[in-house]
Design an enzyme around this catalytic site. Structure first.
Site, short mmCIF file in Angstrom:
data_model
loop_
_atom_site.label_atom_id
_atom_site.label_comp_id
_atom_site.label_asym_id
_atom_site.label_seq_id
_atom_site.Cartn_x
_atom_site.Cartn_y
_atom_site.Cartn_z
N LYS A 37 -10.46 -0.69 10.27
CA LYS A 37 -10.60 -1.89 9.44
C LYS A 37 -10.96 -3.11 10.31
CE LYS A 37 -7.23 -0.19 6.14
NZ LYS A 37 -7.92 0.24 4.90
N GLN A 50 -4.65 -5.09 6.93
CA GLN A 50 -5.66 -6.02 6.44
C GLN A 50 -5.70 -7.33 7.23
OE1 GLN A 50 -7.98 -5.30 4.35
NE2 GLN A 50 -7.14 -3.35 3.68
N CYS A 57 -4.81 2.53 -3.66
CA CYS A 57 -3.57 3.04 -3.04
C CYS A 57 -2.41 2.07 -3.23
CB CYS A 57 -3.75 3.32 -1.54
SG CYS A 57 -4.92 4.63 -1.21
N ASP A 75 3.08 -4.50 8.08
CA ASP A 75 1.86 -3.71 7.93
C ASP A 75 0.69 -4.68 8.06
OD1 ASP A 75 -0.44 -2.57 6.94
OD2 ASP A 75 0.48 -1.75 5.13
N HIS A 107 0.87 -1.18 0.00
CA HIS A 107 0.00 0.00 0.00
C HIS A 107 0.91 1.23 0.00
CE1 HIS A 107 -2.78 2.95 1.88
NE2 HIS A 107 -3.78 2.14 1.53
C1 LIG Z 1 -2.40 -2.91 3.59
C2 LIG Z 1 -2.73 -1.54 4.07
N1 LIG Z 1 -1.78 -0.79 4.63
C3 LIG Z 1 -2.03 0.44 5.08
C4 LIG Z 1 -3.26 1.02 4.97
C5 LIG Z 1 -3.48 2.42 5.49
O1 LIG Z 1 -4.33 2.41 6.56
P1 LIG Z 1 -4.90 3.76 7.18
O2 LIG Z 1 -5.46 4.55 6.03
O3 LIG Z 1 -5.93 3.32 8.14
O4 LIG Z 1 -3.75 4.46 7.83
C6 LIG Z 1 -4.28 0.28 4.39
C7 LIG Z 1 -5.63 0.90 4.23
O5 LIG Z 1 -6.16 1.00 3.17
C8 LIG Z 1 -4.02 -1.02 3.93
O6 LIG Z 1 -4.98 -1.75 3.37
#
Ligand SMILES: Cc1ncc(COP(=O)(O)O)c(C=O)c1O
Lengths: 420, 151
Positions: free
Chosen positions: A240, A217, A378, A214, A137
């Site tokens: 999430k 998900q 993203c 990270d 992401h």
């Molecule tokens: C794999 C992953 N990493 C990071 C993020 C970023 O999360 P947040 O927007 O809650 O900071 C997301 C959210 O879309 C994600 O799916």
């Protein structure tokens, strides 16, 4: 007034999830959209909230809200107790050794930026390397790019194959003694790939790298034990995981957190301040400057206890069954290609339809009451890897059923009627 | 709810399936590349201007039905016009697709002609960028900017 936080309840072992009853806990799912029953398939972007989470946030404001960590009065004590109780909920849920290792942030993005800046600026220098993968992401790419630019270090990217699986031999080859940080997602939001995080962590640690996972998900879908994974940092977002937005977590190993300079300066992160010298607070408060999202943190605790009451093993089994069913059904749709076909997958069905732009798919599905996400999610480098501008993505929450996937497939029929 | 057929009118679907002037102009006097980062749409617009008028205009790229149809119909609408006339037409078009949704199509300027079929776009705010991307790109091609983004 009693302590606002009830004890965690543990799910009875064995029994399958009662999804009909569980769905009834989500007020938002009861509605109709454009006259059709809502079919919500966008939980990878953000999940809906069960009543207990909504109630936890509301009760905080209605019954005992005050600022935390500073008041001698009753409400401040109750709020502090509830907020710190949520920290313990997080600790237990992720298997951390201590609540000192659980830092509340705004979410995954902020957690990763905290590490890139507070840890990265001190530990990454000219000629050093940061290794990520091709399925990250943007929030696990850009903070490292910024760090590498500032510190004259090199950002390396481990490739993925045509299924969206990280090529482990390449990943291992890219690791070197110069790799100071290795950061990768547990589950890809664009493809659904579940990375072998334990194995990847072991590979990176063998080369002496610090590892950040990270977990945005993965955390709401897969039973987690950060000590078993063996990583150094684990990041996730409350929203999430059926909790509120604006609250998330960075878990980090105590030795590393202790050695890191603070990130932001302000209230709560200090022991004493004079114009000559400031003494920083102990963990985790050293990294929590300013008044946090108090009710959000408390509601995240409620979300975690709710997940525990359902049982993460059962949640995983249910979502996996729906994902498999959805995969089978989607593959029957003429002209449909799944993007992301890793044998280890969770939560996400990304696809394209021949000759029909994802934006148009999403628009027609919306008119049928089916909410999906379209775009690059993203993860533009992932789209580039597959040579497509965007995908349509149906993603699962614990409340989704096979019927939701049937509704998706029916609605895709309408898309083909209109654009076919 | 706004009916999907208001958005996807037959004329629009026709231009989506059979886009007009989707080609490269080898001796273009101007060209520009537009992107809509939101949905990954990419469009290159080519123009050939002689004696102050657009004598040929075309586009190429990848986009959703709204942006493809908008580009296709734009190429038909602007041929023979001066840069100033194109600019005015774009203003009218922009007003059409950004009108308050309860006034959809009510005040379509007569010079829009066939472009009035885009009146349904105003009920779908996220699609406004799709419809206007080709126009932004054409404007840039006429003024000599080689890239635009809807962001
Ligand atoms: C794999 C992953 N990493 C990071 C993020 C970023 O999360 P947040 O927007 O809650 O900071 C997301 C959210 O879309 C994600 O799916």
């Amino acid at each position: 007034m009693s302590a606002p936080v009830p004890a965690p309840s543990v799910a009875p072992a064995g029994l399958a999830l009662d999804v009909a009853a569980l769905r009834a806990e989500f007020p938002v799912l009861r509605q109709r959209v454009h006259g059709k029953p809502l079919v919500f398939l966008d939980s990878a972007a953000s999940a809906q909230k069960p009543q207990v989470v909504i109630d936890a946030e509301r009760r905080c404001y209605e019954e005992y809200y005050a600022n935390i960590h500073r008041g001698v009065h009753k409400l401040s004590q109750l709020s502090t107790e509830a907020y710190e109780g949520a920290r313990e909920d997080v600790r237990r849920f992720i298997g951390a050794a201590s609540t000192k290792e659980v830092i509340f942030t705004r979410g995954t993005t902020e957690s990763i930026n905290l590490v890139a800046q507070a840890w990265g600026r001190k530990n990454v220098g000219p000629g050093d390397e940061v290794l990520i993968t091709a399925l990250e992401h943007h929030s696990n790419i850009v903070p490292w790019q910024m760090l590498c630019e500032e510190r004259h270090a090199k950002l390396k990217v481990a490739p993925i194959d045509d299924r969206g699986v990280v090529i482990l031999e390449e990943f291992e080859k890219q690791l070197s003694v110069r790799t100071k940080m290795c950061a990768f997602s547990h589950v890809s939001n664009a493809l659904g790939t579940v990375n072998p995080v334990k194995q990847m962590t072991a590979m990176a640690k063998k080369r002496g790298a610090v590892v950040l996972v990270d977990g945005a998900q993965a955390m709401p879908r897969i039973p987690l034990d950060v000590q078993d994974v063996g990583c150094d940092f684990y990041a996730f977002s409350g929203h999430k995981a059926y909790g509120p937005s604006g609250i998330g977590v960075l878990w980090g190993r105590r030795e590393l957190l202790q050695a890191m300079p603070p990130w932001q300066g302000g209230g709560d992160m200090i022991l004493s301040v004079s114009f000559g010298k400031t003494l920083y607070n102990e963990l985790p408060y050293k990294f929590e400057a300013g008044t946090p999202n108090i009710a959000g943190g408390i509601a995240l605790g409620a979300a975690i206890r709710w997940l525990e009451s359902k049982g993460m093993e059962r949640i995983l089994a249910h979502e996996d069954a729906v994902l498999r069913y959805g995969t089978q059904q989607l593959l029957k749709v003429p002209g449909l290609t799944l993007v992301g076909t890793s044998p280890e997958k969770a939560g996400v069905l990304s696809f394209v339809l021949a000759g029909i732009h994802p934006h148009d798919i999403g628009q027609v599905l919306d008119a049928e009451g089916v909410a999906i996400r379209t775009g690059h999610h993203c993860a533009q480098p992932v789209m580039d890897r597959f040579g497509i501008p965007a995908t349509a993505r149906a993603s699962l929450g614990v409340y989704n059923t096979n019927e939701d996937l049937d509704a998706l497939v029916r609605a895709l029929g309408k898309v083909r009627e209109m654009f076919g | 709810m706004s009916d999907l057929r208001e958005l996807y009118q037959e004329v629009i679907l026709d231009h989506t399936k059979k886009p007009r002037n989707k080609r490269v102009i080898a001796d273009a006097t101007g060209q520009s590349h537009g992107v809509n980062p939101l949905c990954g749409d990419k469009a290159t617009v080519y123009v050939k201007v002689e004696d102050g008028r657009v004598v040929d205009v075309s586009f190429d790229g990848q986009g959703c039905s709204i942006s493809t149809a908008s580009a296709s119909m734009m190429t038909e609408a602007v041929r023979g016009k001066t840069a100033a006339e194109v600019e005015t037409l774009f203003e009218r078009f922009h007003a059409l697709v950004t009108a308050p949704s309860d006034q959809a199509g009510q005040n379509a300027a007569p010079e829009l002609g066939k472009l009035a079929v885009f009146s349904g776009v105003c009920e779908f705010p996220v699609r406004v960028k799709c419809a206007s991307l080709p126009w932004h790109t054409l404007k840039a091609a006429l003024t000599g900017d080689d890239a635009v983004s809807t962001e």
